[in-house]
Enzyme design. Structure first.
Site: not given
Length: 635
Positions: A290-291
């Site tokens: 993810g981020s």
């Protein structure tokens, strides 16, 4: 002629006798002088017996000498069957004390062996049981010293340290990997017996066992305790499927803390499955990051001078279309016009898609590989995973877009924290390690020491400085604000990744993560926390993982004695955020005056009188509005 033959024969006989005498003398000389040691040992072996004395396994310590694994002295039961006069009585009394069947013990006492170890029934006996056996004073029944592995903190670092079997052999983790160093050499008590096995009244010989080497880890016990506590709290609060955390020194690759849930008790390993014991999630688990992976895209764009974070603008309408795919921003309707610094602060996926397009697939994947993804880090633990990356020839526009914000790639937590450490430490990718040294057991002198190892230079120091400043802004102004610590420059990045099952993204099931470090201008510690499928809360990295990482960072400040930084950034507050406020100086003032100045806080009094003699926290400290200020009164 006749007498002449007689004299000749006599001389022959005398010569033969002389030769025989010389041969006997030579043989005696050979036996007594040349072959004495071998024959003496052989002879001694026929009438001497050894009662084995087990060596202590090497201790395991944290970097400051705190014991993580040591040994307890126990006793084990040994029979000399030839010395046991009444086998039925011996079997009956021993079986009653051990709580096993008479037949089992009777089989031991009647074995045709010189020494019979009672295994496993008589191994690692408690003091109470050993005392009862010793009190019987039975012929041929002996108690010999053994060491039992002891883990003072039980589940702490359980997957990393591992455990040992009943014979003190390492079966998992560091106990297995370094078994040849941790294991010592047996000693013995030698006694002498006749051909029937009866003990002779001769002096016994004691051969001292050689203990195993000690091991010192890079682990900091105080930080490890913080991580263990916070993961336990997360399990109680969110009931996640799994949880993990790693703390690292970004300037060396030393692991300061590492743990995961579920974990196990190494002293009771029989109660767990092989899967539960062997899954050291921080180095084994692979998932879409993810981020937090956006840090790599950011570093690449900055190193290649493809973006000016303050001048370049991007307008986020809530989504971006790449070929036939519509990639959405987490914020419905988007963030509108932003600088690329705000793109990072807001963790805006469409903005990172544009950065990925500017970089191009060849260059982006080159940096991804240079940061260590797709290959094992080489940490000195077994069971490490490699992660999964798209083959470059399979990367199209959509794959490039999703990779740029951490979707469609699979990484391990140890890869993630090692890569981010390189992004913030000046650009150096270090090989992570957890064993600091092997030490001599008596003096604890260093025998073998691990040195930090630079794998490669990934980005320039200037780019690394820009990454640090940007990630500090994420914590003061963006999605990482829950990790803000007043008086300290904290950098970090949140991550919220949808989980994949059977090739499809699951609905409402995320791995939320946060990676944070401090001080942002000179990082000394970096923390990575990931929580798998937290229940009962909106699943965002900022709401779930960031507060956990913040607490671990705060405890690391104390453990590493990191001072406050002047000129630390001020936090930007959103509606509903808890705010910091500075505590005023009320010492020497009356209670009524103090209450007027402390309206932002709860106040608790102790003592008697009308004047403030002492306050906690002290004047000038910043605490959350609504927190307690304690005042001591005097007459």
């Amino acid at each position: 002629m006749f007498f002449k033959n007689i004299h000749y024969r006599i001389r022959i006989v005398l010569l033969i006798m002389l030769l025989l005498f010389l041969m006997i003398i030579g043989k005696v000389f050979y036996i007594q002088v040349i072959d004495y040691k071998r024959l003496n040992q052989y002879a001694a072996g026929l009438w001497s017996r050894n009662l084995p004395i087990e060596a202590s396994r090497g201790n395991i310590y944290d970097r400051n000498g705190v014991v993580l694994a040591d040994n307890l002295t126990t006793s084990s039961l040994v029979f000399i069957p030839n010395q046991i006069k009444d086998k039925e009585k011996t079997a009956k009394e021993i079986s009653a004390i051990l709580g096993v069947s008479y037949q089992t013990i009777y089989q031991h006492v009647t074995k045709k062996e010189s020494i019979e170890r009672v295994h496993p029934e008589g191994r690692r006996l408690s003091y109470d049981v050993a005392d009862k056996i010793a009190a019987l004073e039975l012929p041929g029944v002996y108690l010999v010293k053994e060491s039992k592995r002891n883990y003072p903190n039980d589940r702490y670092l359980s997957h990393t340290i591992g455990f040992v079997g009943i014979d003190n052999q390492g079966l998992s983790g560091l106990e297995l990997m370094y078994d040849q160093y941790l294991t010592g050499e047996y000693g013995a008590i030698k006694y002498f017996s006749d051909a029937k096995g009866n003990k002779l009244e001769l002096n016994e010989v004691y051969e001292k066992p050689q203990d195993g080497m000690n091991m010192t880890l890079t682990i900091n016990y105080d930080i490890q305790s913080s991580l263990e506590r916070e993961l336990d709290n997360a399990m109680l609060k969110y009931n996640p499927d799994q949880a993990l955390g790693i703390v690292m020194d970004p300037k060396s690759g030393e692991i300061l803390a590492m743990s995961s849930r579920p974990n196990f008790s190494p002293s009771n390993y029989q109660d767990y499955t092989i899967e539960e014991i062997n899954r050291n999630l921080p180095i084994w688990m692979t998932y879409e990051p993810g981020s937090t992976f956006k840090i790599i895209t950011l570093a690449t764009a900055l190193e290649e001078k493809l973006v000016d974070l303050n001048k370049d603008k991007f307008t986020d309408g809530g989504s971006i279309r790449v070929e036939n795919a519509k990639i959405k921003c987490w914020k419905h309707g988007g963030h509108g016009e932003q600088t690329f610094l705000q793109v990072v602060e807001n963790s805006c996926n469409p903005g990172f898609v544009v950065l990925g397009q500017r970089i191009g697939k060849e260059k982006l994947f080159q940096y991804i590989h240079n940061f260590g993804f797709g290959t094992k880090t080489g940490i000195d633990l077994n069971g490490e995973g490699s992660g999964i990356l798209f083959p470059l020839d399979k990367v199209g526009p959509v794959e490039l877009a999703t990779t740029s914000f951490g979707q469609g790639v699979s990484v391990t937590p140890i890869q993630q924290i090692t890569a981010v450490s390189a992004a913030i430490n000046g650009g150096y990718l270090y090989q992570p390690y957890i064993v600091k040294s092997l030490n001599e057991p008596e003096t604890n002198g260093v025998i073998k020491e691990t040195k930090k190892k630079v794998v490669r230079k990934v980005i320039s120091s200037k780019t690394s400085e820009q990454v640090r400043m940007t990630l500090e802004s994420v914590v003061t102004n963006g999605t990482g604000r829950p990790a803000f610590i007043d008086g300290y420059r904290v950098g970090g990045k949140t991550g919220t990744a949808q989980k994949v099952k059977d090739g499809r993204y699951m609905v409402g099931n995320y791995i939320t993560s946060f990676i944070g470090f401090l001080p942002a201008d000179d990082p000394q510690v970096v923390v990575y926390v990931a929580i798998d499928n937290a229940k009962g809360i909106t699943q965002y990295g900022g709401t779930v993982a960031a507060p956990i990482a913040k607490t671990i960072l705060q405890d690391s400040i104390t453990a590493l004695n990191i001072p406050k930084r002047k000129g630390s950034s001020e936090k930007r507050y959103n509606y509903g955020d808890k705010k910091y406020a500075k505590v005023p100086n009320v010492v020497g003032k009356s209670t009524s005056e103090a209450m007027k100045e402390l309206t932002s806080f709860k106040v608790e009094f102790s003592g008697t009188g009308e004047t403030i003699a002492y306050q906690s926290p002290k004047a000038g400290e910043k605490i959350y509005e609504g927190d307690v200020v304690r005042l001591l009164l005097k007459q």
